[in-house]
Write a protein that holds these residues in place. Structure first.
Motif, PDB file in Angstrom:
ATOM      1  N   SER A  79       0.823  -1.224   0.000  1.00  0.00           N
ATOM      2  CA  SER A  79       0.000   0.000   0.000  1.00  0.00           C
ATOM      3  C   SER A  79       0.851   1.266   0.000  1.00  0.00           C
ATOM      4  O   SER A  79       0.323   2.358  -0.216  1.00  0.00           O
ATOM      5  N   PHE A  80       2.161   1.161   0.220  1.00  0.00           N
ATOM      6  CA  PHE A  80       3.057   2.316   0.135  1.00  0.00           C
ATOM      7  C   PHE A  80       3.448   2.637  -1.304  1.00  0.00           C
ATOM      8  O   PHE A  80       3.939   3.730  -1.575  1.00  0.00           O
ATOM      9  N   ARG A  81       3.261   1.690  -2.214  1.00  0.00           N
ATOM     10  CA  ARG A  81       3.715   1.888  -3.592  1.00  0.00           C
ATOM     11  C   ARG A  81       3.085   3.143  -4.200  1.00  0.00           C
ATOM     12  O   ARG A  81       1.887   3.363  -4.092  1.00  0.00           O
ATOM     13  N   GLY A  82       3.935   3.975  -4.802  1.00  0.00           N
ATOM     14  CA  GLY A  82       3.478   5.201  -5.442  1.00  0.00           C
ATOM     15  C   GLY A  82       3.320   6.375  -4.483  1.00  0.00           C
ATOM     16  O   GLY A  82       3.000   7.474  -4.908  1.00  0.00           O
ATOM     17  N   LYS A  83       3.528   6.142  -3.206  1.00  0.00           N
ATOM     18  CA  LYS A  83       3.408   7.216  -2.220  1.00  0.00           C
ATOM     19  C   LYS A  83       4.798   7.741  -1.876  1.00  0.00           C
ATOM     20  O   LYS A  83       5.780   7.019  -1.896  1.00  0.00           O
ATOM     21  N   SER A  84       4.855   9.014  -1.523  1.00  0.00           N
ATOM     22  CA  SER A  84       6.126   9.611  -1.106  1.00  0.00           C
ATOM     23  C   SER A  84       6.502   9.069   0.274  1.00  0.00           C
ATOM     24  O   SER A  84       5.669   8.519   1.000  1.00  0.00           O
ATOM     25  N   ARG A  85       7.744   9.251   0.643  1.00  0.00           N
ATOM     26  CA  ARG A  85       8.217   8.813   1.966  1.00  0.00           C
ATOM     27  C   ARG A  85       7.396   9.502   3.063  1.00  0.00           C
ATOM     28  O   ARG A  85       7.027   8.885   4.052  1.00  0.00           O
ATOM     29  N   VAL A  86       7.104  10.778   2.875  1.00  0.00           N
ATOM     30  CA  VAL A  86       6.297  11.514   3.865  1.00  0.00           C
ATOM     31  C   VAL A  86       4.911  10.879   3.994  1.00  0.00           C
ATOM     32  O   VAL A  86       4.408  10.672   5.106  1.00  0.00           O
ATOM     33  N   GLN A  87       4.288  10.555   2.878  1.00  0.00           N
ATOM     34  CA  GLN A  87       2.967   9.929   2.922  1.00  0.00           C
ATOM     35  C   GLN A  87       3.023   8.562   3.608  1.00  0.00           C
ATOM     36  O   GLN A  87       2.125   8.206   4.375  1.00  0.00           O
ATOM     37  N   GLN A  88       4.087   7.802   3.340  1.00  0.00           N
ATOM     38  CA  GLN A  88       4.253   6.498   3.978  1.00  0.00           C
ATOM     39  C   GLN A  88       4.369   6.660   5.499  1.00  0.00           C
ATOM     40  O   GLN A  88       3.712   5.943   6.261  1.00  0.00           O
ATOM     41  N   HIS A  89       5.183   7.608   5.922  1.00  0.00           N
ATOM     42  CA  HIS A  89       5.359   7.842   7.356  1.00  0.00           C
ATOM     43  C   HIS A  89       4.052   8.328   7.989  1.00  0.00           C
ATOM     44  O   HIS A  89       3.717   7.919   9.108  1.00  0.00           O
ATOM     45  N   GLN A  90       3.311   9.156   7.277  1.00  0.00           N
ATOM     46  CA  GLN A  90       2.029   9.623   7.791  1.00  0.00           C
ATOM     47  C   GLN A  90       1.070   8.447   8.002  1.00  0.00           C
ATOM     48  O   GLN A  90       0.322   8.414   8.986  1.00  0.00           O
ATOM     49  N   MET A  91       1.107   7.470   7.093  1.00  0.00           N
ATOM     50  CA  MET A  91       0.261   6.286   7.235  1.00  0.00           C
ATOM     51  C   MET A  91       0.623   5.512   8.509  1.00  0.00           C
ATOM     52  O   MET A  91      -0.258   5.046   9.235  1.00  0.00           O
TER      53      MET A  91
END
Length: 77
Positions: free
Chosen positions: A41-53
């Motif tokens: 589910s992290f694919r295509g997301k920025s590192r910031v978005q991944q950390h926010q998740m």
């Protein structure tokens, strides 16, 4: 009261069901952890978005019961 590694892993997996989570206690004090979280589910997301998740999955415990978390996130290779 600090969180234990199992509780951290459980919260992340509950919030990100496809995640593979590895938790390490960095200082042996139950207060400073490192987490490696790999999820499709992290694919295509920025590192910031991944950390926010991940922070969202921790349900507000970051900065409270969970004092310090060094975070590495990625999509599976």
């Amino acid at each position: 009261m600090p969180m234990n590694a199992h509780d951290i892993e459980s919260l992340i997996k509950r919030g990100i069901p496809d995640a593979t989570v590895t938790i390490r206690d960095l200082a042996g004090d139950g207060d400073h952890y490192a987490a490696e979280v790999v999820a499709e589910s992290f694919r295509g997301k920025s590192r910031v978005q991944q950390h926010q998740m991940v922070y969202q999955a921790l349900q507000g415990n970051m900065g409270g019961p969970l004092h310090a978390l060094a975070l590495q996130t990625s999509a599976p290779k």
